[in-house]
Design an enzyme around this catalytic site. Structure first.
Site, short mmCIF file in Angstrom:
data_model
loop_
_atom_site.label_atom_id
_atom_site.label_comp_id
_atom_site.label_asym_id
_atom_site.label_seq_id
_atom_site.Cartn_x
_atom_site.Cartn_y
_atom_site.Cartn_z
N THR B 97 65.04 39.11 32.76
CA THR B 97 63.62 39.59 32.80
C THR B 97 63.09 39.47 34.12
OG1 THR B 97 62.97 39.12 30.65
CG2 THR B 97 61.29 39.23 32.04
N LYS B 172 59.29 45.43 29.04
CA LYS B 172 59.40 44.25 28.91
C LYS B 172 58.07 43.49 29.24
CE LYS B 172 61.21 40.27 27.73
NZ LYS B 172 62.34 39.33 28.02
N LYS B 240 56.39 32.41 33.12
CA LYS B 240 57.04 33.53 34.24
C LYS B 240 56.74 34.85 33.91
CE LYS B 240 61.28 34.45 33.82
NZ LYS B 240 62.70 34.72 33.72
#
Lengths: 291, 291, 291, 291
Positions: B97, B172, B240
Site C-alpha cells: 500500500t 485502496k 499509515k
C-alpha cells in the site's frame, strides 16, 4: 379488555404506524394538526379527535410520532392540549426522535399527573414503517414496556429494551450518529476516488464486496452512481438527529469529533437546498467543496 | 512455459501470499530482509535469493509486498537492489500500500529499464491472505493485468481492474479511508452510548440488526464488548493508510474533513501505545478524551 | 429627573457594574438570588429589593447581568418575577451573554407589556468591569440606545451600536468565537513547539514580537510559561459562549468548522476539571491528547 | 577579512534580502534559476554565478531562500549543484521555509562535506524584507549563529536563537500555524457576524478595540471590509506552511485539531483559484460554504 390507544402525529412515519395499530385490533383515536391526514385512519375505523386533549381523554395509552420537541410542546400545552386531558394510570409512549434530556423532561412533566412515560423512538424509515418492520428502541419501566410489547410489535419487528426513560432516545442518538457518519463517510471516500479518476460503480462494487458491505450502502449505491437522491430518509431529518446527538454528547461529556465534522456537512447540505432529498445527498457537498 | 515469479517482502501478509503463489505451481524466488522468514518458503520449494538484485535476475514477474515507500526504496536502489537486476520485458507488480503518486513515480523510474509497472494493493488482512481470498485492486496496462490474472488469482478471490498504473492505489485509498472512518465512527457512537449509560452489547446488536450490519462490525463487536483488541489489522498500518489517503486527497484537491478528524484519532492512538493492536482500538482514544 | 435603575444579578461582573451605576448618581434598586451579595450595594446606597418583581416596580430601566438563559428565566417568570412587575414604557437592558435567538425571544415576550428590549452584552472581564472600561455591544431601537448612553457609559468606555435587538448578542458571539479560537490556537501552536523541543518563553516572545502581538497573548503568556491558569475569564464561561456561538451559526447557516473543533477542546477541558481556571487552560488538553 | 557570501534564490523575498546583504558590504555572489532576476543584484555590485556550484566555490557562507524542498533539491544535486562546489569549513544558512525534518536531513547530507548547517527561516513578508526588518529564527551550533549575527542583522531586526539545527524550522512552524489559524479564525468570526446581519466595519473595529487588537488584524481589516485581497503573503505559501506544520505535528506526536481544519480551508481556497491572493482570502471559502 382491549387497550384504547391514542395516536398523535400522522406524518410520513406516523400514518403507516397508526394504520398498523388499527389493524392490530386496538380501539384507536387519532389527532393530526392538518386534519386531512386523518382521513385514511378514519377509513380504517379510527376515531378522529378534534383536539389533543380529546385524544388523551379517550385513551389508555397515548402514542406520539411528531417532528421534534417544538411539535410535541405544541400538542402538549394549552387548554386543548394533551396534558389537559391526561389522568392517573395512563401511559405515554413518545416515539418521536428527541434528545434523551428532552425525554426525561417530558417524563418529569407528566409525573405530576401520575402518567407513566416511555420513550420509544424507532430505527427504520417509511418502508419498514409500512411493513410493521421497525426496530423500536424503548426506555422506561421494564414492566410496562414488557406489557406493551404486543402493541409495539404491531409497528415493529423487534423491541430493544434500553433502560430507564430517556435511554430509548440515547440509543437512537448512538444509532443515528453512526448512520449519519457512514453516509458522510462513503460520500467522502467516493468523492476522493472520483477526484482520482476512478469509476464510481467499480468503487461501490469493491466497497460492497468487502467487509463493509451492508444494506445501507446497497441502498445508497444507485443514488451515488446515478447522482439521484430521492428521499428514503430526508436529509433535514438526519441533520436534526445529528444536532440532537451533538447535544446529547455535550450533556454527557462524550467527545464526538467526527459528529461535529458530520454535522457541518449535513448543515451545509441544507444551505444547498438539499433538505428534502435523501441524506446521502450530503455527497453533493463534497463535490462542491473539492476543487 | 510457466512464469518465473520473484517475491520480495515476506511479512504478515507477504508470507501467505507467496505460499499461495508457490502452491499455484509457479517457479518462485523470494527475498526478505530478515532471512529467517524465507524458511517456510524454502520448505515449499522456493529459491531463496541472497539479494533483491538476484530476485530480479531470476524472474519474469516481480511482486513486492512491503511496509511502505521507505521499505520499497530500500530494496530498489543500490548495487544489490532490484533496479540493478531488472531487464526489458519484465513486469513489476507492487502489492504494497502506497499513495497513487508514489505508484506513478515508481512506474516512471522503471520505464527507463522498459519494465512494465502494475500497482495491485489488496483489500483484506491476514486471514483472507492465507485463504487466497484477497480482493486485488489492480492498475496498469489492461492487457498485462488480464494476462496476469491467473497469477493474481492464486492470492485473491477477485481482481478489480481500476485503470492506469496508480489507480489500484487510488482505489485502496478510497476503500481504506472508508474502513478507517467506519471503525472510528462505530467507536464514537458506542462511546456516546456508554456515556449515556447504555449497555455495549445491546448497542452493538441493535446496530448490527439494522441496515448498517456488516462483516466489519461483526468482527469488531467482540473487541468492543470485551475491550480486547488483538490485531486483525494493526492500528499503525491503518494510521499509515489514512496518512496516505490525506496526501492523496491533497494531491487531487479532494476535501476530506472526516479523514482529517479520523487521522487525528488514529495518530493519537499511536501516542497511547496502541500501535500493534487492532485498529478498532481507536475506541480507547474516545474513552480518554471523554470525561 | 434622574432615571430609576433596577439591577438584577450581582455576580463577579454584575457587582462592579452595579457599583459603577450607583456611583453614577442613579437611584438604584438591586436584587440577587443569594442576598449577601447585595450588601456592598446597600452600603453604596442602593435599595435591596426582596424580589425581582419589586425591582421592576421600582425602576424605569431594568438591567440584567446573569449567568445565562436559565438564570434569566428564573428571575423572569412566576408571581414574584420581573414580568409580574413590569409596566408600559419601561426599558429592559439585558447585559448577560445569551444567543441572539434568545435575545429576540425575550424581546418578544415583553412586547406584550409594552416594554422596550435592548440587548447589551459586554466585552471585557472583571478588571475592566471594575474600572468602568467595558466595551458594550448594544442592540435595540437606536433612539433608546442613544438616550441610555450616559447610563451605559458608567459601566463602559465605549458603546458599539450593533443594530436591532439581538444584534448586540450577535456581535458578542462573533467576538467571543474569535477569542476562544485565538486562545485555543496559541495553545495548539505552543504545544506543537514544545513537542519539537522549543523553549516556551522564546516561542511566546517571538509570537508577541510579530504582527500577532496583542494584549490577549500578553495576558496569557505568563500562564503558558508558568503552567498556572488563575481565572481572568473562567473556562466554563468560554465553553458556554462557544456553545451559543455554534447555535447561532446553526440558526443562521454560517459554517464554523474551527468553532466546532474549538468547542470540543473547551468541552474536553471541562471534563478534565478545568472549569474554574482561565480559559487559556485549554492548553492542558493539547498536552493530554499529544503523545 | 570580510566574509564572502553566496545567495541562491532571488524571488519575492530573496531579492531584497540579498540586496541588504550587498549593502552590508559583503562580497556577494548570487544565483537564480531565471537569470533576469539577478540583474538588480549585479547592479548592486554582486557577481552573478552561472551555476549553484560556482556560488559554492566562491563563498564562505551560502544562503538559500527558495520556495521549498523541491527547489532546494534542484539546486543542490547534480554536477553543477551546490554540493559539487562545497568544501570543508563552509557554512550553509537555509532561510527557506521547510519542515524541521527536512532541515535535519539537509544538515546530515552536508556533514559528509564538513559543512556546517544553520536553518534560519524568517518571520515577515516582502515589506520587512525590504526594510531589513525580518525576524530571523535560527537553529544550529550556537557559536556559529552568534558569529553570523552581523550578517543576519543586515536582513533582520532580530535573531531568535531557537536551538539545534531544525529548531529554527520548528519555530517557524509554530509561528505560522498560529498565523494561519488567526487569519482563518477572524474570517470565520466575521462571516458569522455577517450572516447575522452585522456590519463588517463595526465588527472589525470592535475586535480591534479589545485585547485581540494586533497588527495582523489591522492589515487584514481593509481586505475584509473591501473584499479585496491583494497579496501581502500569498495564500499558496500559507497553505504550504500549514501542510509542513501538520507534517511536523505528525512527526512529533503533537495533536493539531485546529491545524487540520485550517488546512482544509486553505486547501479549498486553492481550489477556488485564490492561490495568489493574500492568505486572508480564506474568508471567501466561508462565504461559499455558508448558506
Amino acid at each position: 379488555m382491549a387497550l384504547r390507544v391514542g395516536f398523535v402525529g400522522l406524518g410520513i412515519m406516523g400514518q403507516p404506524m397508526a394504520q398498523n395499530v388499527a389493524e392490530g385490533g386496538y380501539e384507536l383515536t387519532v389527532f393530526n394538526r392538518s386534519s386531512e391526514k386523518s382521513k385514511p385512519l378514519a377509513d380504517a375505523g379510527a376515531t378522529v379527535a378534534p383536539t389533543p386533549k380529546a385524544v388523551a381523554e379517550a385513551s389508555d395509552v397515548i402514542i406520539l410520532m411528531l417532528a421534534g420537541p417544538e411539535a410535541i410542546d405544541a400538542v402538549f400545552e394549552g387548554p386543548e392540549g394533551l396534558m389537559a386531558g391526561m389522568r392517573k394510570g395512563q401511559i405515554l409512549i413518545n416515539m418521536s426522535t428527541v434528545s434523551p434530556q428532552y425525554s426525561k423532561q417530558l417524563a418529569e412533566k407528566i409525573t405530576s399527573k401520575s402518567v407513566v412515560a416511555i420513550d420509544a423512538p424507532v430505527s427504520g424509515s417509511r418502508k419498514p414503517a409500512e411493513e410493521g418492520a421497525l426496530v423500536i428502541l424503548a426506555g422506561g419501566p421494564k414492566e410496562q414496556v414488557t406489557e406493551l410489547e404486543p402493541l409495539l410489535m404491531c409497528m415493529g419487528k423487534k423491541v430493544v429494551y434500553c433502560g430507564n426513560v430517556g435511554q430509548g432516545s440515547s440509543m437512537k442518538m448512538a444509532v443515528n450518529l453512526l448512520l449519519g457518519t457512514m453516509a458522510a463517510g462513503i460520500s467522502e471516500a467516493v468523492n476522493l476516488g472520483q477526484k482520482c479518476g476512478l469509476d464510481t460503480a467499480t468503487m461501490l462494487e469493491t466497497m460492497l464486496a468487502g467487509p463493509m458491505g451492508c444494506a445501507l450502502f446497497e441502498f445508497k449505491k444507485p443514488m451515488l452512481i446515478d447522482d439521484q437522491f430521492s428521499a428514503q430518509f430526508p436529509l433535514k431529518h438526519m441533520t436534526k438527529d445529528i444536532r440532537f446527538a451533538l447535544q446529547t454528547a455535550d450533556d454527557n461529556g462524550a467527545m464526538v469529533p467526527l459528529g461535529h465534522a458530520v454535522f457541518q456537512l449535513y448543515r451545509q447540505s441544507i444551505g444547498l437546498g438539499l433538505s428534502d432529498m435523501d441524506f446521502a445527498a450530503v455527497k453533493k457537498v463534497f463535490e462542491r467543496i473539492s476543487d
